[in-house]
Design a protein around this motif. Structure first.
Motif, PDB file in Angstrom:
ATOM      1  N   ALA A  69      25.539 -26.536 -27.947  1.00 42.37           N
ATOM      2  CA  ALA A  69      25.568 -26.729 -29.399  1.00 42.37           C
ATOM      3  C   ALA A  69      26.684 -25.920 -30.053  1.00 42.37           C
ATOM      4  O   ALA A  69      27.312 -26.368 -31.016  1.00 42.37           O
ATOM      5  CB  ALA A  69      24.219 -26.338 -30.004  1.00 42.37           C
ATOM      6  N   LEU A  70      26.954 -24.743 -29.523  1.00 40.35           N
ATOM      7  CA  LEU A  70      27.995 -23.890 -30.094  1.00 40.35           C
ATOM      8  C   LEU A  70      29.372 -24.539 -29.963  1.00 40.35           C
ATOM      9  O   LEU A  70      30.197 -24.457 -30.880  1.00 40.35           O
ATOM     10  CB  LEU A  70      27.990 -22.521 -29.415  1.00 40.35           C
ATOM     11  CG  LEU A  70      28.911 -21.458 -30.017  1.00 40.35           C
ATOM     12  CD1 LEU A  70      28.526 -21.192 -31.472  1.00 40.35           C
ATOM     13  CD2 LEU A  70      28.831 -20.166 -29.208  1.00 40.35           C
ATOM     14  N   ARG A 128      29.938 -27.790 -29.771  1.00 46.93           N
ATOM     15  CA  ARG A 128      29.968 -28.912 -30.714  1.00 46.93           C
ATOM     16  C   ARG A 128      30.229 -28.412 -32.137  1.00 46.93           C
ATOM     17  O   ARG A 128      30.989 -29.026 -32.888  1.00 46.93           O
ATOM     18  CB  ARG A 128      28.650 -29.698 -30.670  1.00 46.93           C
ATOM     19  CG  ARG A 128      28.341 -30.351 -29.335  1.00 46.93           C
ATOM     20  CD  ARG A 128      27.306 -31.456 -29.487  1.00 46.93           C
ATOM     21  NE  ARG A 128      26.086 -31.013 -30.146  1.00 46.93           N
ATOM     22  CZ  ARG A 128      25.037 -30.494 -29.509  1.00 46.93           C
ATOM     23  NH1 ARG A 128      25.054 -30.346 -28.182  1.00 46.93           N
ATOM     24  NH2 ARG A 128      23.957 -30.142 -30.182  1.00 46.93           N
ATOM     25  N   THR A 129      29.610 -27.295 -32.486  1.00 47.47           N
ATOM     26  CA  THR A 129      29.809 -26.728 -33.817  1.00 47.47           C
ATOM     27  C   THR A 129      31.268 -26.348 -34.039  1.00 47.47           C
ATOM     28  O   THR A 129      31.839 -26.591 -35.104  1.00 47.47           O
ATOM     29  CB  THR A 129      28.925 -25.480 -34.013  1.00 47.47           C
ATOM     30  OG1 THR A 129      27.548 -25.866 -33.907  1.00 47.47           O
ATOM     31  CG2 THR A 129      29.162 -24.861 -35.385  1.00 47.47           C
ATOM     32  N   GLY A 130      31.888 -25.771 -33.014  1.00 43.59           N
ATOM     33  CA  GLY A 130      33.290 -25.392 -33.115  1.00 43.59           C
ATOM     34  C   GLY A 130      34.190 -26.588 -33.336  1.00 43.59           C
ATOM     35  O   GLY A 130      35.079 -26.571 -34.194  1.00 43.59           O
ATOM     36  N   ARG A 176      33.260 -29.487 -34.520  1.00 40.62           N
ATOM     37  CA  ARG A 176      32.936 -30.087 -35.819  1.00 40.62           C
ATOM     38  C   ARG A 176      33.671 -29.363 -36.942  1.00 40.62           C
ATOM     39  O   ARG A 176      34.181 -30.001 -37.872  1.00 40.62           O
ATOM     40  CB  ARG A 176      31.424 -30.043 -36.066  1.00 40.62           C
ATOM     41  CG  ARG A 176      31.029 -30.578 -37.434  1.00 40.62           C
ATOM     42  CD  ARG A 176      29.528 -30.523 -37.652  1.00 40.62           C
ATOM     43  NE  ARG A 176      28.832 -31.644 -37.054  1.00 40.62           N
ATOM     44  CZ  ARG A 176      28.679 -32.823 -37.637  1.00 40.62           C
ATOM     45  NH1 ARG A 176      29.200 -33.054 -38.833  1.00 40.62           N
ATOM     46  NH2 ARG A 176      27.998 -33.782 -37.061  1.00 40.62           N
ATOM     47  N   MET A 177      33.741 -28.051 -36.871  1.00 39.90           N
ATOM     48  CA  MET A 177      34.446 -27.284 -37.902  1.00 39.90           C
ATOM     49  C   MET A 177      35.918 -27.682 -37.971  1.00 39.90           C
ATOM     50  O   MET A 177      36.482 -27.833 -39.058  1.00 39.90           O
ATOM     51  CB  MET A 177      34.311 -25.787 -37.614  1.00 39.90           C
ATOM     52  CG  MET A 177      32.918 -25.236 -37.827  1.00 39.90           C
ATOM     53  SD  MET A 177      32.795 -23.478 -37.388  1.00 39.90           S
ATOM     54  CE  MET A 177      33.945 -22.763 -38.566  1.00 39.90           C
ATOM     55  N   ASP A 204      36.049 -31.312 -39.410  1.00 40.24           N
ATOM     56  CA  ASP A 204      35.667 -31.384 -40.815  1.00 40.24           C
ATOM     57  C   ASP A 204      36.775 -30.863 -41.725  1.00 40.24           C
ATOM     58  O   ASP A 204      36.844 -31.241 -42.910  1.00 40.24           O
ATOM     59  CB  ASP A 204      34.386 -30.577 -41.062  1.00 40.24           C
ATOM     60  CG  ASP A 204      33.135 -31.301 -40.566  1.00 40.24           C
ATOM     61  OD1 ASP A 204      33.229 -32.516 -40.291  1.00 40.24           O
ATOM     62  OD2 ASP A 204      32.083 -30.657 -40.457  1.00 40.24           O
ATOM     63  N   GLU A 227      26.504 -36.353 -32.878  1.00 38.78           N
ATOM     64  CA  GLU A 227      26.601 -35.371 -31.812  1.00 38.78           C
ATOM     65  C   GLU A 227      25.587 -35.705 -30.728  1.00 38.78           C
ATOM     66  O   GLU A 227      24.448 -36.075 -31.023  1.00 38.78           O
ATOM     67  CB  GLU A 227      26.330 -33.957 -32.334  1.00 38.78           C
ATOM     68  CG  GLU A 227      27.321 -33.464 -33.366  1.00 38.78           C
ATOM     69  CD  GLU A 227      27.057 -32.020 -33.768  1.00 38.78           C
ATOM     70  OE1 GLU A 227      26.412 -31.287 -32.981  1.00 38.78           O
ATOM     71  OE2 GLU A 227      27.488 -31.625 -34.873  1.00 38.78           O
TER      72      GLU A 227
END
Length: 219
Positions: free
Chosen positions: A11-12, A14-16, A18-19, A22, A32
């Motif tokens: 998840a981390l 994917r978050t990176g 996504r940032m 975005d 995701e």
């Protein structure tokens, strides 16, 4: 707007990604997925322009997920993400239909550039990494030592172009090497892909090595 599906079991990570996406004006994360099976299903349901696909995931890995996506549609592009030195599946992913691969420590600007290139229909393939990859996975005695019948459909110039693609040269570099215009090289590349029934430059690299047109250790 480029619609992106993220597929990674962390998840981390994917978050990176996504940032990064975005913050870009032309990319939008539409979903995701935490494993390959989910990624394949979401890709076919959401119809993103591109999937950023991790190679190693539980249950269904990125290679099988890529195979499922590419078998279901030719429109969705898949860009593999790998640590390379640890992953053993990248070469198989190219066979499955991936349009290239990036290392996971790729800079944000390079990631965005790669996404745009792949969505335009080309492939992302770094010459130095490609050479190392193919020497590791093709140069282990599994590639045929003689050209396949398919090579016979190419002209001598087209074979030259294909061999230079396989060595990681860009169209600009090929033009300089063969003393041709970039437009002429682009035409030759297009004809090579069409005649051999290949999706993009990545598959052209694999084909060149497997057919024996180019062999590891050559320059």
């Amino acid at each position: 707007m480029i619609r992106v599906l993220l597929a990674d079991d962390q998840a981390l990570v994917r978050t990176g990604f996504r940032m990064i996406l975005d913050n870009a004006d032309d990319t939008q994360v539409v979903g995701e997925a935490g494993d390959g099976g989910q990624a394949a299903q979401m890709a076919l349901d959401l119809q993103p322009d591109i999937v950023l696909m991790d190679v190693r995931m539980p249950d269904v890995d990125g290679v099988e997920a890529t195979r499922r996506i590419c078998a279901g549609t030719s429109r969705i592009r898949v860009l593999m993400l790998t640590t390379f030195d640890l992953d053993e599946y990248v070469y198989a992913a190219l066979h499955a239909g991936a349009s290239g691969f990036l290392l996971k420590d790729t800079l944000a600007d390079d990631l965005l550039s790669a996404i745009r290139v792949v969505v335009r229909g080309d492939a992302v393939i770094a010459p130095s990494v490609t050479r190392r990859l193919l020497e590791r996975y093709v140069g282990i005695g599994t590639a045929p030592v003689t050209p396949t019948v398919g090579l016979d459909v190419l002209t001598e110039r087209e074979r030259e172009v294909l061999s230079l693609i396989a060595r990681g040269l860009s169209n600009t570099e090929i033009a300089g090497s063969l003393f041709l215009s970039e437009g002429t090289v682009k035409t030759h590349v297009s004809r090579v892909l069409t005649k051999l029934g290949l999706r993009d430059r990545v598959q052209a690299v694999v084909y060149a090595y497997e057919s024996g047109l180019v062999r590891t250790g050559t320059t």
